[in-house]
Design a protein around this motif. Sequence first.
Motif, PDB file in Angstrom:
ATOM      1  N   VAL A 270      10.351 -21.399  17.539  1.00 25.27           N
ATOM      2  CA  VAL A 270       9.750 -22.039  16.365  1.00 25.27           C
ATOM      3  C   VAL A 270      10.815 -22.783  15.569  1.00 25.27           C
ATOM      4  O   VAL A 270      10.612 -23.920  15.123  1.00 25.27           O
ATOM      5  N   GLY A 271      11.994 -22.149  15.403  1.00 25.61           N
ATOM      6  CA  GLY A 271      13.081 -22.821  14.707  1.00 25.61           C
ATOM      7  C   GLY A 271      13.579 -24.044  15.452  1.00 25.61           C
ATOM      8  O   GLY A 271      13.899 -25.070  14.843  1.00 25.61           O
ATOM      9  N   THR A 272      13.642 -23.948  16.781  1.00 28.14           N
ATOM     10  CA  THR A 272      14.068 -25.095  17.590  1.00 28.14           C
ATOM     11  C   THR A 272      13.062 -26.227  17.501  1.00 28.14           C
ATOM     12  O   THR A 272      13.421 -27.410  17.447  1.00 28.14           O
ATOM     13  N   LEU A 273      11.779 -25.871  17.485  1.00 24.07           N
ATOM     14  CA  LEU A 273      10.724 -26.884  17.316  1.00 24.07           C
ATOM     15  C   LEU A 273      10.905 -27.629  15.995  1.00 24.07           C
ATOM     16  O   LEU A 273      10.837 -28.864  15.943  1.00 24.07           O
ATOM     17  N   ALA A 274      11.159 -26.863  14.923  1.00 20.57           N
ATOM     18  CA  ALA A 274      11.382 -27.496  13.618  1.00 20.57           C
ATOM     19  C   ALA A 274      12.613 -28.388  13.646  1.00 20.57           C
ATOM     20  O   ALA A 274      12.601 -29.504  13.111  1.00 20.57           O
ATOM     21  N   TYR A 275      13.675 -27.917  14.290  1.00 15.14           N
ATOM     22  CA  TYR A 275      14.924 -28.685  14.373  1.00 15.14           C
ATOM     23  C   TYR A 275      14.697 -30.007  15.109  1.00 15.14           C
ATOM     24  O   TYR A 275      15.194 -31.063  14.692  1.00 15.14           O
ATOM     25  N   ALA A 276      13.952 -29.956  16.216  1.00 11.39           N
ATOM     26  CA  ALA A 276      13.689 -31.165  16.990  1.00 11.39           C
ATOM     27  C   ALA A 276      12.845 -32.164  16.207  1.00 11.39           C
ATOM     28  O   ALA A 276      13.130 -33.369  16.192  1.00 11.39           O
ATOM     29  N   LEU A 277      11.799 -31.677  15.540  1.00 10.56           N
ATOM     30  CA  LEU A 277      10.928 -32.579  14.780  1.00 10.56           C
ATOM     31  C   LEU A 277      11.671 -33.189  13.594  1.00 10.56           C
ATOM     32  O   LEU A 277      11.465 -34.367  13.269  1.00 10.56           O
ATOM     33  N   VAL A 278      12.540 -32.415  12.958  1.00 11.59           N
ATOM     34  CA  VAL A 278      13.325 -32.942  11.836  1.00 11.59           C
ATOM     35  C   VAL A 278      14.327 -33.985  12.325  1.00 11.59           C
ATOM     36  O   VAL A 278      14.602 -34.972  11.627  1.00 11.59           O
ATOM     37  N   SER A 279      14.884 -33.794  13.530  1.00 11.27           N
ATOM     38  CA  SER A 279      15.823 -34.789  14.051  1.00 11.27           C
ATOM     39  C   SER A 279      15.128 -36.131  14.266  1.00 11.27           C
ATOM     40  O   SER A 279      15.716 -37.194  14.028  1.00 11.27           O
ATOM     41  N   ASP A 280      13.856 -36.096  14.709  1.00  9.57           N
ATOM     42  CA  ASP A 280      13.088 -37.338  14.840  1.00  9.57           C
ATOM     43  C   ASP A 280      12.850 -37.974  13.472  1.00  9.57           C
ATOM     44  O   ASP A 280      12.911 -39.197  13.319  1.00  9.57           O
ATOM     45  N   TYR A 281      12.563 -37.130  12.477  1.00 14.39           N
ATOM     46  CA  TYR A 281      12.368 -37.640  11.112  1.00 14.39           C
ATOM     47  C   TYR A 281      13.644 -38.311  10.610  1.00 14.39           C
ATOM     48  O   TYR A 281      13.604 -39.413  10.031  1.00 14.39           O
ATOM     49  N   ALA A 282      14.798 -37.661  10.830  1.00 16.11           N
ATOM     50  CA  ALA A 282      16.069 -38.221  10.361  1.00 16.11           C
ATOM     51  C   ALA A 282      16.378 -39.541  11.053  1.00 16.11           C
ATOM     52  O   ALA A 282      16.864 -40.490  10.420  1.00 16.11           O
ATOM     53  N   LYS A 283      16.096 -39.620  12.339  1.00 15.19           N
ATOM     54  CA  LYS A 283      16.362 -40.852  13.068  1.00 15.19           C
ATOM     55  C   LYS A 283      15.498 -41.998  12.556  1.00 15.19           C
ATOM     56  O   LYS A 283      15.952 -43.147  12.450  1.00 15.19           O
ATOM     57  N   ALA A 284      14.250 -41.692  12.195  1.00 14.41           N
ATOM     58  CA  ALA A 284      13.313 -42.731  11.771  1.00 14.41           C
ATOM     59  C   ALA A 284      13.528 -43.159  10.318  1.00 14.41           C
ATOM     60  O   ALA A 284      13.291 -44.324   9.982  1.00 14.41           O
TER      61      ALA A 284
END
Length: 443
Positions: free
Chosen positions: A236-250
């Motif tokens: 669950v934490g890794t899922l959040a980390y991955a989705l936040v990385s997409d947010y940061a990139k965008a």
Amino acid sequence: MRSTSSDSLRHDATPALSALAFFFVLTAYYIIRPVRDQLVGAVGSTQLPLFYVAVFVAMLALTPLFGMLVARFPRRRVLVWSYSFFIAGLLAFIPAFMAQERIGARTLGVGFFIWGSVFNLFVVSLFWSLMADVFDSRRAREVFSLIALGGMAGAIVGPSVTSLLVVLIGVAPLLLVSAMMLGIALGLLLRISAQRGQNTHAGQPIGGSLWAGVRELWSRPFLRSMAILMFLGDGVGTLAYALVSDYAKAHLVSAGARTAFYAHLDLATNLLGSLLQLTLTRWLLVRRGVVWAMVLPQLVNLGLLVMVMLGGHAQWNMFGYGVPLLAMMMVGTRGFMYGMTKPASDALYTRVPRETRYKGKNFVDTAVWRFGDVVITSAISSLVKLGMSVGSIALIGVGASSLAAWIARKAATSPDLAPESVNRQSEIENRNGEGDKLAGGRL
């Protein structure tokens, strides 16, 4: 005798020294973490599977080496060699960061991500293995949340130091500061190890096979449950980390903006973890036992995922700022993991044999953790490429959190955990008996 024992506990400085040591351990790590995370934010979640595969391979290579050290050498030498290895690695990266433009940010980012992840997992895992060795189960429930609070203080100071010094001295010298913090932590841990190893065999080599951690994963029900919980809960934490990385990139273009964004996430996470350790966590561990402290974070994850499932990329207005729901999920999941799950799960490791504390725990905390990262990030990358929305991905996480809550309760009530009142005394007696047999064999 009882009053004498009570007085010795009240005057025991080991918890304070342990909290101070963990402060320096996490200060060292959080000085370099925002630098690592902003490099991830520059490439997005599609590159995370590659990063995590490389980390997982490194874990598999290092696990038997760690098992060899623990099996053959006393605890003091294992501490010195392990921490010195990571101090030397930090110093080795200084010229690489000074030549960052020539090396390339992406190449350096991959290497430093691998190094930072291995650094975090092995250094922290070895710290808590030592804590499980020097405290019995009852004492652990009393002091582990306070020791973890010392670490959370370091996790707050670390990003603050990074934000302040990176403007003044740049990135490369920060690695020297981190190495100095880790060196201080090593000195404190050696003092603790020497003090608490005087009247027991805890300082002796553990012995056994190099691959005992892998073997125990299949033979010990408690360790199996912890491995599954690591896979699901950290997933669950890794899922959040991955989705936040997409947010940061965008949404965040510059490296400085991404570094500040991740530093703020770290600060919010660690403030939440500190608040939990000061209030709810210790109360649950002392008054209600480990079960609730293991299950509650999984229920919180469940609620956060439902929130993201319904809101997606929406933002909540908090204190006059628009805060992405994804950032709130990342802060909440990590805050409860560091502030509640870790002190509770590490207290459980006081009720298993020493070989399990070091080899089994280390294997779960490193190889199993990173295997889960590889699987989760690969799955998320595939789902994103297939066009699945954030809400749909969060729905999958809801199912994982529901299962994790059940597994957490199963781990905390595992039948192979020693009873709290006798586990440490029986272990000492067993070690004494084994020592006598070995001595007799040598004579």
